[in-house]
Design a protein around this motif. Structure first.
Motif, mmCIF file in Angstrom:
data_model
loop_
_atom_site.group_PDB
_atom_site.id
_atom_site.type_symbol
_atom_site.label_atom_id
_atom_site.label_comp_id
_atom_site.label_asym_id
_atom_site.label_seq_id
_atom_site.Cartn_x
_atom_site.Cartn_y
_atom_site.Cartn_z
ATOM 1 N N LEU A 40 33.010 -7.978 -10.091
ATOM 2 C CA LEU A 40 34.029 -7.781 -11.128
ATOM 3 C C LEU A 40 34.515 -6.337 -11.158
ATOM 4 O O LEU A 40 35.718 -6.079 -11.129
ATOM 5 N N ILE A 41 33.595 -5.404 -11.202
ATOM 6 C CA ILE A 41 33.997 -4.002 -11.345
ATOM 7 C C ILE A 41 34.832 -3.532 -10.156
ATOM 8 O O ILE A 41 35.759 -2.753 -10.315
ATOM 9 N N SER A 42 34.558 -4.033 -8.972
ATOM 10 C CA SER A 42 35.353 -3.624 -7.810
ATOM 11 C C SER A 42 36.797 -4.100 -7.949
ATOM 12 O O SER A 42 37.735 -3.373 -7.608
ATOM 13 N N ARG A 43 36.997 -5.288 -8.484
ATOM 14 C CA ARG A 43 38.364 -5.794 -8.692
ATOM 15 C C ARG A 43 39.075 -5.019 -9.795
ATOM 16 O O ARG A 43 40.248 -4.696 -9.685
ATOM 17 N N VAL A 44 38.352 -4.741 -10.877
ATOM 18 C CA VAL A 44 38.946 -4.008 -12.000
ATOM 19 C C VAL A 44 39.381 -2.618 -11.553
ATOM 20 O O VAL A 44 40.499 -2.180 -11.834
ATOM 21 N N ILE A 45 38.524 -1.924 -10.815
ATOM 22 C CA ILE A 45 38.844 -0.570 -10.367
ATOM 23 C C ILE A 45 39.991 -0.568 -9.349
ATOM 24 O O ILE A 45 40.837 0.319 -9.372
ATOM 25 N N SER A 46 40.032 -1.560 -8.484
ATOM 26 C CA SER A 46 41.122 -1.595 -7.501
ATOM 27 C C SER A 46 42.476 -1.770 -8.169
ATOM 28 O O SER A 46 43.487 -1.281 -7.682
ATOM 29 N N LYS A 47 42.510 -2.438 -9.312
ATOM 30 C CA LYS A 47 43.767 -2.643 -10.033
ATOM 31 C C LYS A 47 44.025 -1.573 -11.082
ATOM 32 O O LYS A 47 45.116 -1.498 -11.636
ATOM 33 N N ASN A 48 43.013 -0.768 -11.371
ATOM 34 C CA ASN A 48 43.113 0.291 -12.376
ATOM 35 C C ASN A 48 42.459 1.551 -11.828
ATOM 36 O O ASN A 48 41.364 1.942 -12.249
ATOM 37 N N PRO A 49 43.103 2.214 -10.888
ATOM 38 C CA PRO A 49 42.469 3.340 -10.203
ATOM 39 C C PRO A 49 42.162 4.546 -11.092
ATOM 40 O O PRO A 49 41.415 5.429 -10.678
ATOM 41 N N GLN A 50 42.702 4.570 -12.301
ATOM 42 C CA GLN A 50 42.387 5.662 -13.220
ATOM 43 C C GLN A 50 40.982 5.536 -13.785
ATOM 44 O O GLN A 50 40.432 6.490 -14.329
ATOM 45 N N LEU A 51 40.367 4.372 -13.660
ATOM 46 C CA LEU A 51 39.041 4.130 -14.230
ATOM 47 C C LEU A 51 37.935 4.747 -13.390
ATOM 48 O O LEU A 51 37.909 4.615 -12.164
ATOM 49 N N HIS A 52 37.005 5.388 -14.088
ATOM 50 C CA HIS A 52 35.728 5.744 -13.471
ATOM 51 C C HIS A 52 34.812 4.557 -13.746
ATOM 52 O O HIS A 52 34.540 4.223 -14.900
ATOM 53 N N GLY A 53 34.383 3.882 -12.722
ATOM 54 C CA GLY A 53 33.561 2.692 -12.875
ATOM 55 C C GLY A 53 32.084 2.979 -12.736
ATOM 56 O O GLY A 53 31.667 3.765 -11.881
ATOM 57 N N ILE A 54 31.292 2.342 -13.606
ATOM 58 C CA ILE A 54 29.842 2.463 -13.567
ATOM 59 C C ILE A 54 29.263 1.056 -13.494
ATOM 60 O O ILE A 54 29.453 0.250 -14.405
#
Length: 87
Positions: A40-54
């Motif tokens: 999930l987080i990989s998809r979210v970050i790919s569509k929202n590159p401003q996010l720092h994902g943890i």
């Protein structure tokens, strides 16, 4: 490993739908608690590159994640979770 693969396969359709939510655009950090190996987080970050994902899950599970564009933290949510704007 079998459990993690099963969970990833089970949630793939939902991951795509959730990652399309406009909600993520207004935040700078996102923590996926119990995020498994990062589907999930990989998809979210790919569509929202401003996010720092943890990605936060049990240590052995987080080690299976091969993604490099996010932070990985192993632990138990019964003890503490990383700081983020959205979970």
């Amino acid at each position: 490993k079998l459990f993690n693969t099963g969970m990833k396969n089970f949630s793939e359709q939902e991951d795509e739908q959730v990652s399309n939510l406009k909600l993520f655009q207004q935040f700078a950090s996102y923590c996926d608690i119990g995020g498994g190996t990062g589907g999930l987080i990989s998809r979210v970050i790919s569509k929202n590159p401003q996010l720092h994902g943890i990605l936060f899950d049990l240590p052995k599970t987080v080690q299976e994640c091969k993604l490099s564009n996010l932070s990985k933290q192993g632990g138990s949510f019964f003890d503490a979770v990383p700081s983020a704007e959205i979970y």
